[in-house]
Design a protein around this motif. Structure first.
Motif, PDB file in Angstrom:
ATOM      1  N   THR A 580       0.831  -1.208   0.000  1.00 14.69           N
ATOM      2  CA  THR A 580       0.000   0.000   0.000  1.00 14.69           C
ATOM      3  C   THR A 580       0.863   1.256   0.000  1.00 14.69           C
ATOM      4  OG1 THR A 580      -1.805  -1.127   1.163  1.00 14.69           O
ATOM      5  CG2 THR A 580      -1.764   1.280   1.273  1.00 14.69           C
ATOM      6  N   GLU A 581       1.903   1.261   0.797  1.00 10.63           N
ATOM      7  CA  GLU A 581       2.808   2.411   0.855  1.00 10.63           C
ATOM      8  C   GLU A 581       3.487   2.640  -0.488  1.00 10.63           C
ATOM      9  OE1 GLU A 581       6.800   3.780   3.369  1.00 10.63           O
ATOM     10  OE2 GLU A 581       5.489   2.200   4.164  1.00 10.63           O
ATOM     11  N   ILE A 582       3.900   1.564  -1.132  1.00  9.37           N
ATOM     12  CA  ILE A 582       4.544   1.670  -2.448  1.00  9.37           C
ATOM     13  C   ILE A 582       3.570   2.252  -3.464  1.00  9.37           C
ATOM     14  CG2 ILE A 582       5.417   0.291  -4.382  1.00  9.37           C
ATOM     15  CD1 ILE A 582       6.634  -1.585  -2.239  1.00  9.37           C
ATOM     16  N   TRP A 583       2.350   1.720  -3.480  1.00 13.13           N
ATOM     17  CA  TRP A 583       1.352   2.214  -4.424  1.00 13.13           C
ATOM     18  C   TRP A 583       1.122   3.720  -4.250  1.00 13.13           C
ATOM     19  CZ3 TRP A 583      -1.455   1.385  -8.637  1.00 13.13           C
ATOM     20  CH2 TRP A 583      -1.572   0.093  -9.150  1.00 13.13           C
ATOM     21  N   HIS A 584       0.968   4.168  -3.023  1.00 15.90           N
ATOM     22  CA  HIS A 584       0.661   5.584  -2.805  1.00 15.90           C
ATOM     23  C   HIS A 584       1.816   6.484  -3.242  1.00 15.90           C
ATOM     24  CE1 HIS A 584      -3.318   5.592  -1.175  1.00 15.90           C
ATOM     25  NE2 HIS A 584      -3.023   4.700  -0.231  1.00 15.90           N
ATOM     26  N   GLU A 585       3.034   6.069  -3.038  1.00 22.20           N
ATOM     27  CA  GLU A 585       4.148   6.905  -3.511  1.00 22.20           C
ATOM     28  C   GLU A 585       4.155   6.979  -5.035  1.00 22.20           C
ATOM     29  OE1 GLU A 585       9.001   7.470  -3.280  1.00 22.20           O
ATOM     30  OE2 GLU A 585       8.023   6.047  -1.902  1.00 22.20           O
ATOM     31  N   MET A 586       3.868   5.866  -5.697  1.00 22.66           N
ATOM     32  CA  MET A 586       3.838   5.871  -7.161  1.00 22.66           C
ATOM     33  C   MET A 586       2.702   6.761  -7.679  1.00 22.66           C
ATOM     34  SD  MET A 586       4.680   1.839  -7.964  1.00 22.66           S
ATOM     35  CE  MET A 586       5.085   2.057  -9.700  1.00 22.66           C
ATOM     36  N   LEU A 587       1.544   6.671  -7.059  1.00 21.45           N
ATOM     37  CA  LEU A 587       0.414   7.495  -7.488  1.00 21.45           C
ATOM     38  C   LEU A 587       0.679   8.974  -7.232  1.00 21.45           C
ATOM     39  CD1 LEU A 587      -2.497   5.230  -6.208  1.00 21.45           C
ATOM     40  CD2 LEU A 587      -1.876   5.649  -8.595  1.00 21.45           C
ATOM     41  N   GLN A 588       1.365   9.276  -6.143  1.00 17.59           N
ATOM     42  CA  GLN A 588       1.710  10.664  -5.845  1.00 17.59           C
ATOM     43  C   GLN A 588       2.668  11.223  -6.887  1.00 17.59           C
ATOM     44  OE1 GLN A 588       0.234  12.280  -3.214  1.00 17.59           O
ATOM     45  NE2 GLN A 588       1.103  14.178  -4.048  1.00 17.59           N
ATOM     46  N   ILE A 589       3.641  10.424  -7.309  1.00 15.34           N
ATOM     47  CA  ILE A 589       4.575  10.863  -8.355  1.00 15.34           C
ATOM     48  C   ILE A 589       3.818  11.167  -9.639  1.00 15.34           C
ATOM     49  CG2 ILE A 589       6.442  10.084  -9.877  1.00 15.34           C
ATOM     50  CD1 ILE A 589       7.587   8.565  -7.460  1.00 15.34           C
ATOM     51  N   HIS A 590       2.903  10.283 -10.011  1.00 10.52           N
ATOM     52  CA  HIS A 590       2.127  10.510 -11.241  1.00 10.52           C
ATOM     53  C   HIS A 590       1.288  11.776 -11.134  1.00 10.52           C
ATOM     54  CE1 HIS A 590       2.596   7.163 -14.151  1.00 10.52           C
ATOM     55  NE2 HIS A 590       3.147   6.568 -13.105  1.00 10.52           N
ATOM     56  N   ALA A 591       0.683  11.999  -9.985  1.00  8.58           N
ATOM     57  CA  ALA A 591      -0.153  13.193  -9.827  1.00  8.58           C
ATOM     58  C   ALA A 591       0.683  14.461  -9.901  1.00  8.58           C
ATOM     59  CB  ALA A 591      -0.900  13.124  -8.493  1.00  8.58           C
ATOM     60  N   GLU A 592       1.823  14.467  -9.248  1.00  9.82           N
ATOM     61  CA  GLU A 592       2.658  15.668  -9.214  1.00  9.82           C
ATOM     62  C   GLU A 592       3.338  15.929 -10.553  1.00  9.82           C
ATOM     63  OE1 GLU A 592       5.326  15.054  -5.980  1.00  9.82           O
ATOM     64  OE2 GLU A 592       3.806  15.442  -4.432  1.00  9.82           O
ATOM     65  N   GLU A 593       3.673  14.871 -11.269  1.00  9.85           N
ATOM     66  CA  GLU A 593       4.407  15.027 -12.525  1.00  9.85           C
ATOM     67  C   GLU A 593       3.506  15.117 -13.755  1.00  9.85           C
ATOM     68  OE1 GLU A 593       7.581  15.484 -13.004  1.00  9.85           O
ATOM     69  OE2 GLU A 593       8.241  15.239 -10.927  1.00  9.85           O
ATOM     70  N   THR A 594       2.221  14.733 -13.630  1.00 14.79           N
ATOM     71  CA  THR A 594       1.300  14.694 -14.777  1.00 14.79           C
ATOM     72  C   THR A 594       1.964  13.965 -15.946  1.00 14.79           C
ATOM     73  OG1 THR A 594       0.504  16.869 -14.052  1.00 14.79           O
ATOM     74  CG2 THR A 594      -0.332  16.052 -16.151  1.00 14.79           C
ATOM     75  N   ILE A 595       2.346  12.716 -15.704  1.00 12.29           N
ATOM     76  CA  ILE A 595       3.016  11.914 -16.730  1.00 12.29           C
ATOM     77  C   ILE A 595       2.039  11.574 -17.851  1.00 12.29           C
ATOM     78  CG2 ILE A 595       4.167   9.700 -17.149  1.00 12.29           C
ATOM     79  CD1 ILE A 595       5.268   9.937 -14.263  1.00 12.29           C
ATOM     80  N   HIS A 596       0.815  11.238 -17.505  1.00 13.53           N
ATOM     81  CA  HIS A 596      -0.276  11.109 -18.469  1.00 13.53           C
ATOM     82  C   HIS A 596      -1.187  12.318 -18.286  1.00 13.53           C
ATOM     83  CE1 HIS A 596      -0.233   6.429 -19.019  1.00 13.53           C
ATOM     84  NE2 HIS A 596       0.960   6.970 -19.160  1.00 13.53           N
ATOM     85  N   ILE A 597      -1.746  12.821 -19.366  1.00 10.58           N
ATOM     86  CA  ILE A 597      -2.685  13.932 -19.281  1.00 10.58           C
ATOM     87  C   ILE A 597      -4.081  13.379 -19.545  1.00 10.58           C
ATOM     88  CG2 ILE A 597      -3.285  16.229 -20.154  1.00 10.58           C
ATOM     89  CD1 ILE A 597      -0.369  16.487 -21.101  1.00 10.58           C
ATOM     90  N   GLY A 598      -4.736  12.942 -18.468  1.00 11.30           N
ATOM     91  CA  GLY A 598      -6.074  12.382 -18.609  1.00 11.30           C
ATOM     92  C   GLY A 598      -7.109  13.471 -18.856  1.00 11.30           C
ATOM     93  N   LEU A 599      -8.226  13.102 -19.453  1.00 16.73           N
ATOM     94  CA  LEU A 599      -9.289  14.067 -19.780  1.00 16.73           C
ATOM     95  C   LEU A 599     -10.524  13.853 -18.919  1.00 16.73           C
ATOM     96  CD1 LEU A 599      -9.026  14.141 -23.687  1.00 16.73           C
ATOM     97  CD2 LEU A 599      -7.787  15.510 -21.986  1.00 16.73           C
ATOM     98  N   VAL A 600     -11.188  12.723 -19.074  1.00 16.61           N
ATOM     99  CA  VAL A 600     -12.438  12.454 -18.364  1.00 16.61           C
ATOM    100  C   VAL A 600     -12.442  10.984 -17.947  1.00 16.61           C
ATOM    101  CG1 VAL A 600     -14.961  12.431 -18.504  1.00 16.61           C
ATOM    102  CG2 VAL A 600     -13.665  14.202 -19.715  1.00 16.61           C
ATOM    103  N   SER A 601     -12.805  10.726 -16.703  1.00 16.54           N
ATOM    104  CA  SER A 601     -12.883   9.340 -16.229  1.00 16.54           C
ATOM    105  C   SER A 601     -14.314   8.990 -15.855  1.00 16.54           C
ATOM    106  CB  SER A 601     -11.956   9.136 -15.026  1.00 16.54           C
ATOM    107  OG  SER A 601     -12.371   9.929 -13.929  1.00 16.54           O
ATOM    108  N   GLU A 602     -14.513   7.734 -15.501  1.00 12.40           N
ATOM    109  CA  GLU A 602     -15.827   7.205 -15.103  1.00 12.40           C
ATOM    110  C   GLU A 602     -16.897   7.443 -16.164  1.00 12.40           C
ATOM    111  OE1 GLU A 602     -16.495   7.196 -10.558  1.00 12.40           O
ATOM    112  OE2 GLU A 602     -15.526   9.127 -10.976  1.00 12.40           O
ATOM    113  N   VAL A 603     -16.474   7.411 -17.416  1.00  9.98           N
ATOM    114  CA  VAL A 603     -17.426   7.468 -18.525  1.00  9.98           C
ATOM    115  C   VAL A 603     -18.248   6.178 -18.501  1.00  9.98           C
ATOM    116  CG1 VAL A 603     -17.609   7.479 -21.045  1.00  9.98           C
ATOM    117  CG2 VAL A 603     -16.002   9.009 -19.891  1.00  9.98           C
ATOM    118  N   ARG A 604     -19.486   6.245 -18.918  1.00  5.45           N
ATOM    119  CA  ARG A 604     -20.382   5.093 -18.816  1.00  5.45           C
ATOM    120  C   ARG A 604     -20.315   4.193 -20.060  1.00  5.45           C
ATOM    121  NH1 ARG A 604     -20.240   7.575 -14.427  1.00  5.45           N
ATOM    122  NH2 ARG A 604     -22.005   7.603 -12.986  1.00  5.45           N
TER     123      ARG A 604
END
Length: 640
Positions: A580-604
């Motif tokens: 869990t700790e590893i996952w959160h650090e990886m997700l934090q890096i992605h959020a801070e760096e904007t490695i992917h530029i997502g548009l819209v999620s939870e589309v139906r």
């Protein structure tokens, strides 16, 4: 040993023998708490080519209490008609059926399914306990021998697996110690933790670490008659015994109707490439709490149709269950059919991290573009220059969620900052960031100039398979113009895009977001680290990781280096807390760096349902985890 296919004939021979024993009073039915009810569609075959249901089930079947799950007890019989866009999609029957050694429930917990029990000792020692009396679809016993055969004679055979054991079977680069404990128990042991092993077994396309040994041994050099094997290989224009074996060993694609299976439906004949009839497995291991054997549905009929006309055929009421080849843009036409009373259209959130994501190539070879793509200010500016609310309203009628490409609220790893950081529409801030980078010079139409004088024109390559992606690029282009960035969409093909990414000539691509937007810490974070060459953001780094440094580029960007370290740490992690700790650090890096530029999620995702019970009105639609209909247990659907 006979090389005559052992499918329907073997079913008749084996089942007839079992039935004869029962009828002659030579085999006693084991005592059970449940009184099993014979399946109406199979009743005429009992005593002819099938034993009674109590003899077909394991001694301890998996009993499903449907009312306790908020579902109805269904009735057996009927069929489901669905459309597929190509003949090879018949393999989806092995996805939707979702009979796995262990599988995810709706809360994303891994539970034994085909297995009676799964025991783990610190993710190093795994004991798998089968269900005594469990049978393949042809009536032959499913035992430890079927796992031993896979491990020792298939996965460890260099002729069949030239690349060696798959990654999930290695820990610290070493294979396991394997032992057969008894007829229904096997054990895999590693010296180091192997957190990949268990979740791999639950995938939509699992590794099938078992094989019907009684059937496949006739094609194996160690057990079969090589003269007969080679004659059959020659007749099928195959070069050797291994090629023949791999053709007959078809656990996923459903192209060999003679291959026994443990799935709820089985393909028994190979007489068409346009219409596939999958019939219920008489020896399936699950029952409901009233004693009815699952699946409820007798037959699944998959008909091939041009993908472009599947929405119209669905609207005309030609299907009982449909999600493939229809999308959000088809909702208007589907609602028209719904008004006619033909069916209902449910809207399930898609479990991808983002419906559409822009992927800057961080390993592009052009030095100017490489410098830009790796500058966090540039990626933030591009993200802040997108009006996601507008895209959501125009393309998805406001049903989606403007967001980064990351995990969704359904994931236990979700945090709002992962979704929202630098994902608002702020063209003023975007312009400030680009100015701070020194991109202040503009040409007459307002497009900024790069450091070498070229215009800041980004070619975004698309697979050409989705009009939705091209429509989204048009909307992105409108607001990027306000920050001095010109976007050129370029339809291409996915194989070409991947080749260009690996060669470093791709600047940016548009693709769907992370395939798994609902991970738990028990699922490997390989999508979030540069460890695969088919990820367009960092193909060269992924290629370097995959080949052990033989090809590609070694990561020379600090966030990528750290993500790789974290992924490697996950591979040897021994606890949920550590993962869990590893996952959160990886997700934090992605959020801070904007490695992917997502548009819209939870589309139906539209899911069209006609006269079927137990199909959830609200569900998740995804590949891994989810298996599309699989996580919702299609074997529990029934005809009302």
């Amino acid at each position: 040993m006979s090389l005559v296919p052992a499918g329907a004939g073997f079913v008749r021979r084996t089942a007839h023998l079992a039935a004869a024993l029962v009828l002659a009073g030579l085999a006693a039915l084991p005592a059970r708490a449940l009184e099993y009810r014979e399946t109406p569609g199979l009743a005429d075959r009992v005593g002819v080519d099938l034993p009674p249901v109590a003899m077909r089930l394991p001694e301890e079947p998996l009993v499903v209490d449907l009312p306790a799950k908020g579902r109805e007890t269904g009735r057996q019989g009927g069929e489901i008609n669905t459309l597929i866009g190509r003949s090879k999609d018949v393999r989806l029957i092995n996805v939707w059926g979702y009979a796995r050694l262990v599988g995810y429930d709706k809360d994303l917990n891994l539970k034994p399914d085909l297995l009676k029990a799964f025991e783990s000792e610190n993710d190093r020692v795994f004991t798998l306990r089968l269900r005594k009396g469990h049978k393949w679809s042809d009536g032959a016993p499913f035992t430890s021998e079927d796992i031993r055969f896979w491990y020792e004679d298939v996965a460890s055979n260099p002729s069949l697996q030239p690349s060696g054991l798959p990654q999930f079977m290695l820990a610290g680069g070493k294979p396991p110690r394997f032992e057969v404990v008894d007829e229904t128990t096997v054990r895999f042991s590693w010296d180091e933790p192997n957190p990949l092993f268990k979740p791999e077994l639950a995938k939509s396309r699992p590794p099938f670490i078992y094989r019907p040994a009684h059937y496949l041994k006739q094609y194996h050099e160690r057990y079969g008659d090589m003269d007969k094997i080679m004659r059959l290989a020659e007749a099928k224009k195959l070069r050797n015994w291994a090629a023949l074996f791999n053709k007959m060993d078809d656990m996923y694609d459903a192209r060999n109707p003679d291959l026994p299976t443990l799935q709820p439906w089985v393909r028994l004949v190979d007489d068409s490439e346009r219409r596939f009839v999958l019939k219920r497995n008489p020896f399936y291991h699950r029952v409901d709490s009233t004693g009815q054997q699952l699946p409820y549905i007798d037959r699944v009929i998959m008909t091939v149709a041009d993908g472009k006309i599947i929405p119209a055929k669905t609207q005309a009421g030609e299907v009982d269950l449909q999600a493939r080849n229809i999308g959000f843009s088809d909702i208007t036409i589907l609602k028209q059919g719904e008004k006619a009373g033909r069916f209902k259209t449910y809207l399930w959130p898609i479990s991808k991290g983002s419906q559409i994501s822009l992927l800057p190539n961080l390993t592009v070879k052009d030095p100017v573009w490489r410098s830009l793509m790796r500058d966090v200010r540039f990626r933030h500016a591009l993200s802040l220059g997108i009006d996601r609310e507008m895209i959501n309203k125009v393309l998805y009628l406001g049903f989606g969620t403007p967001a980064n490409d990351t995990v969704l609220p359904m994931s236990p790893l979700f945090r709002p900052e992962y979704r929202d950081l630098n994902a608002g529409y702020d063209p003023d801030r975007a312009n400030e960031l680009l100015d701070a980078m020194g991109l202040t010079e503009r040409r007459g139409d307002g497009v900024r100039l790069l450091s070498d004088g070229r215009p800041l024109e980004i070619i975004v390559e698309a697979s050409g398979e989705s009009q939705e992606e091209l429509d989204a690029l048009e909307l992105v282009a409108e607001t990027w113009r306000e920050i001095g960035v010109k976007l050129f969409p370029k339809p291409s093909q996915r194989d070409i895009i991947r080749e260009r990414a690996l060669a470093g000539t791709l600047v940016m691509a548009v693709w769907s977001g992370f395939e798994n937007g609902i991970p738990t810490s028990e699922m490997p974070p390989e999508d979030f680290a540069p460890v695969r060459s088919d990820f367009l953001s960092w193909s060269a780094w992924g290629n370097w990781y995959e080949t052990g440094g033989q090809t590609g580029e070694k990561p020379d960007w600090e966030p990528a280096e750290r993500l790789t370290e974290l992924y490697d740490a996950w591979l040897v992690s021994g606890s949920d807390e550590e993962r869990t700790e590893i996952w959160h650090e990886m997700l934090q890096i992605h959020a801070e760096e904007t490695i992917h530029i997502g548009l819209v999620s939870e589309v139906r995702q539209p899911v069209v349902v006609q006269d079927l019970g137990n199909v959830p009105e609200v569900g998740i639609y995804g590949w891994d985890p989810g298996a599309q209909f699989g996580i919702h247990r299609m074997d529990e659907f029934y005809v009302k």
